[in-house]
Design an enzyme around this catalytic site. Structure first.
Site, PDB file in Angstrom:
ATOM      1  NE  ARG A  75       1.438   4.940   8.807  1.00 61.24           N
ATOM      2  CZ  ARG A  75       0.820   3.947   8.186  1.00 61.24           C
ATOM      3  NH1 ARG A  75      -0.499   3.915   8.133  1.00 61.24           N
ATOM      4  NH2 ARG A  75       1.502   2.992   7.612  1.00 61.24           N
ATOM      5  CG  ASP A 315       0.792   1.289  -1.879  1.00 63.77           C
ATOM      6  OD1 ASP A 315      -0.059   1.790  -1.124  1.00 63.77           O
ATOM      7  OD2 ASP A 315       0.746   0.107  -2.261  1.00 63.77           O
TER       8      ASP A 315
END
Lengths: 435, 316
Positions: A75, A315
């Protein structure tokens, strides 16, 4: 237990050496010189370790190449409250991952050389797991104009993808495959037809009962079918991420049988969980693609057994608490996965679907091979990226203990087997459970 | 009268309720129908109890019905109409729960546009929660009032054939009714175009028809569903006139049902869209007015039962 001697020589002795690439599974030792592997094998140090070499006694535990995680959402830059390169790095090494490949869906998007270099530089500074960025296949992930793939590849972008978005327009995908092939680059697709994927969970009886909008399996199947045709047409290399359906895997198996340059991965939720996790509107089970039915889960396990699937990726999609403390329709998609990749993958071994070497291949040399990455091997001269783990040690997944910033694990509360004891990156111990 | 059995803290849905529990609610509601028709409508059963109607969706009927039910039982009823269109509605939901906890309510009635929202809220508040409709999931008091209406007219529910017609895909009323009618031993048929039928709906124990005339053959009850205007724009059905032609209930299609078949509608009706005024206003066949009356009685029964449980668990 000293980490390094003055000469930079460290011997890992009394280990069960596991190298999926060479098929090695034997008791032995490994010698690190500085940042790389100097020697490895069953016969090494049988007469004892010479003076001047630091010794790590592995106590018979498994010593394998560090894990290569080919699908991680970082992020940073942009959403540092969910995860930073540092927190992801710490989570990764706690999970035995020494290389991770990050998606370009940051803010700003990784679609320029400067962003590629920013991520690489920041990650290097942390000195934890190595980070290799994917770059956007289209500018701004908008699915319209191609990114500067040539420059981006030179700057270190490992492959091209629009991240969690499908490259939906067929003409754009055709050109992306074609143009990437100019540079021998790989296109990684999130295979989901967006016009069919407006739902929030797998389409079917459960979605109907819960009153939630469904995403049919066909959303994945149709995109894979189309993409395979475009691969055939362009000769581009294509990798389908997190395949979740039996029909989708069948398409990939057929494409492979026809010799097309197609590979795929899946993620632990798709072989370890099914859509029933969504019951009671559990937002931690809201994933993209959605958790499917048990029949599909079994097909994914089968495809891992028969080699249709080339890799398992975490993932990893970290979300802060507020993004998941919502009604199911409003909650964000995704689950944190770095710290559960190894133990959940080892379930395939404990349940006797795969041998230990087969399972490890899917998280080491398998993904490294797909991406052309020099990682995931116990080989003389290779970087000393290693994981030492106890394959049978049992524990219960408790996200509050995660090193990553976000706690949104779909495996929250799951009893698992397999614990990382030590992780080594470029010869340095970056994680030591007993420290 | 023996103590009715309803061993649950909340009423979040019909799914999971057994025939005995449903019957207990209906029996209690029957008594309230009589009371509501008498001169002495008020009871002080819930004196001192606070009931909050928390509505994240516009609703006049359901909210008024709950309000009336609470007031007839002597409770203090407060209406909170909250917009769900603000950006951070989920956060508001949990924040709202915290606020409500501080107010020490006894019963919270919630309507929300998202499926599962009421369940989520119920895990965060320390009062009894009644689902006043959540997304396309459930609307349990509607199914209960429909059941009471049917039982009073037909004398039973078991063995009847009930056709639910229209936009099943988006309907919480349909889902709650399917659970309830199946639990009580009725046969359920669904009628509508394929675009308005949810995936695998047949697995919920229903027969699906796409030809309304065939679907209405020999049914005892015809339940019409409201079709939302926004579904009309060509996404799910091409036009109102085509919809009405094939799936609107009119006198001619109704002849396929049993001669004494009754017509129901949860309201508000779209006359000329899903139902013709001619049949909607037929006093012999239409139970639409009774449904509204039963609604108040059923909601009184629900409030009554849930507050008894609060007393039992010492929560009051």
């Amino acid at each position: 237990m000293p980490n390094r001697s003055q000469a930079g020589l460290v011997a890992y002795v009394n280990a069960r050496l596991l190298d999926p690439a060479s098929g090695l599974d034997a008791k032995g030792a490994l010698l690190i010189n500085g940042e790389s592997i100097a020697d490895v094998g069953p016969g090494l140090f049988q007469g004892g370790v010479p003076d001047g070499i630091a010794v790590v006694d592995c106590l018979g535990l498994c010593l394998a190449p560090g894990l290569v995680d080919m699908r991680v959402q970082l992020r940073e830059p942009g959403e540092e409250h969910k995860e930073t390169l540092k927190s992801a790095g710490e989570a990764a090494v706690a999970g035995g991952i020494t290389s991770m490949v990050c998606l370009p869906n940051t803010d700003p998007v990784i679609d320029e050389v400067a962003t590629v270099e920013f991520v690489a530089r920041r990650a290097r500074k942390n000195g934890l797991a190595k980070v290799y960025p994917y770059a956007a296949a289209t500018k701004g992930l908008e699915g319209k104009e191609l990114s500067e793939m040539g420059f981006l590849a030179e700057a270190g972008a490992l492959a091209f993808t629009d991240g969690t978005r499908a490259i939906a327009n067929a003409q754009v995908m055709r050109r992306a495959l074609s143009y990437a092939a100019t540079f021998g680059a790989l296109i990684v697709q999130h295979p989901e037809e967006p016009s069919l994927a407006s739902g929030v969970m797998n389409g079917g009886e459960l979605a109907t009962r819960l009153g939630l909008t469904g995403i049919p399996e066909q959303a994945e199947v149709i995109m894979l079918e189309r993409d395979i045709r475009l691969v055939e047409m362009t000769g581009g290399r294509y990798h389908a991420a997190h395949v979740s359906t039996a029909a989708g895997l069948e398409i990939i198996a057929k494409a492979k049988a026809r010799g097309l340059p197609v590979t795929c991965d899946t993620a632990p939720p798709y072989f370890a969980l099914n859509e029933l996790e969504v019951k009671d509107y559990r937002t931690f089970a809201k994933l993209s693609p959605p958790l499917r039915t048990e029949t599909n889960r079994l097909a994914v396990v089968q495809a891992l057994e028969d080699g249709t699937i080339d890799a398992i990726a975490s993932d990893h999609a970290p979300q802060d608490a507020d993004s998941k403390r919502q009604t199911f329709a409003l909650a964000e998609f995704g689950g944190a996965g770095l710290e559960t990749l190894l133990p959940v993958t080892l379930e395939l071994v404990h349940n006797e679907h795969l041998s230990l070497l087969q399972a490890l291949r899917l998280v080491t040399s398998g993904p490294a091979g797909v991406l052309g990455l020099k990682a995931g091997r116990l080989k003389v001269g290779a970087a000393a990226d290693l994981v030492l783990f106890d394959p049978s040690r049992a524990w219960v997944v408790d996200p509050t203990q995660f090193r990553g910033k976000s706690k949104n694990s779909p495996f929250d509360g799951r009893p698992v087997q397999g614990m990382v004891v030590r992780t080594v990156v470029d010869g340095r111990t970056v994680y030591d459970r007993n420290a | 009268m023996t103590e009715p059995r309803y061993p649950h803290r909340h009423l979040l849905g019909i799914q999971g309720l057994g025939p005995l529990e449903i019957t207990a609610i209906l029996d209690l509601a029957d008594g309230y129908v009589a009371q509501n028709r008498s001169d002495d409508k008020r009871k002080n059963l819930l004196h001192g109890c606070t009931v909050v109607n928390l509505f994240f969706e516009n609703s006049t009927r359901t909210r008024t019905s709950f309000e009336l039910a609470g007031k007839r039982l002597g409770a203090d009823v407060i209406n909170m109409q909250t917009s769900a269109s603000s950006v951070a509605k989920g956060e508001t939901l949990i924040d709202t729960a915290m606020t409500l906890n501080a107010m020490h309510l006894d019963v919270l009635v919630v309507r929300h546009p998202d499926s599962g929202a009421v369940k989520l809220l119920s895990t965060k508040v320390n009062c009894a929660v009644i689902n006043g409709g959540d997304g396309s999931h459930e609307h349990p008091t509607q199914a209960l009032l429909d059941a009471l209406t049917i039982r009073r007219r037909k004398g039973r529910i078991e063995g009847l054939t009930v056709a639910i017609c229209g936009d099943v895909l988006h309907s919480r009323v349909a889902r709650s009714n399917i659970y309830l009618l199946n639990a009580m031993g009725a046969r359920v048929r669904l009628i509508g175009p394929r675009t308005l039928m949810p995936t695998d709906i047949a697995r919920m124990g229903v027969e699906v028809f796409h030809d309304m005339r065939k679907g209405l053959e020999d049914v005892d009850v015809v339940m019409m569903l409201r079709i939302q205007n926004e579904r009309m724009s060509g996404n799910f059905i091409p036009s109102i006139r085509e919809y009405f032609h094939f799936f609107g209930l009119d006198r001619e299609k109704l002849t396929r049902a049993k001669p004494d078949a009754v017509i129901m509608h949860p309201g508000p009706m779209n006359r000329g869209v899903e139902i013709d005024s001619d049949v909607a206003d037929d006093v012999e066949r239409s139970l639409i007015r009774e449904q509204v009356e039963m609604g108040v009685a059923v909601r009184m029964a629900c409030l009554d039962l849930l507050t008894r449980n609060l007393a039992n668990t010492g929560a009051v």
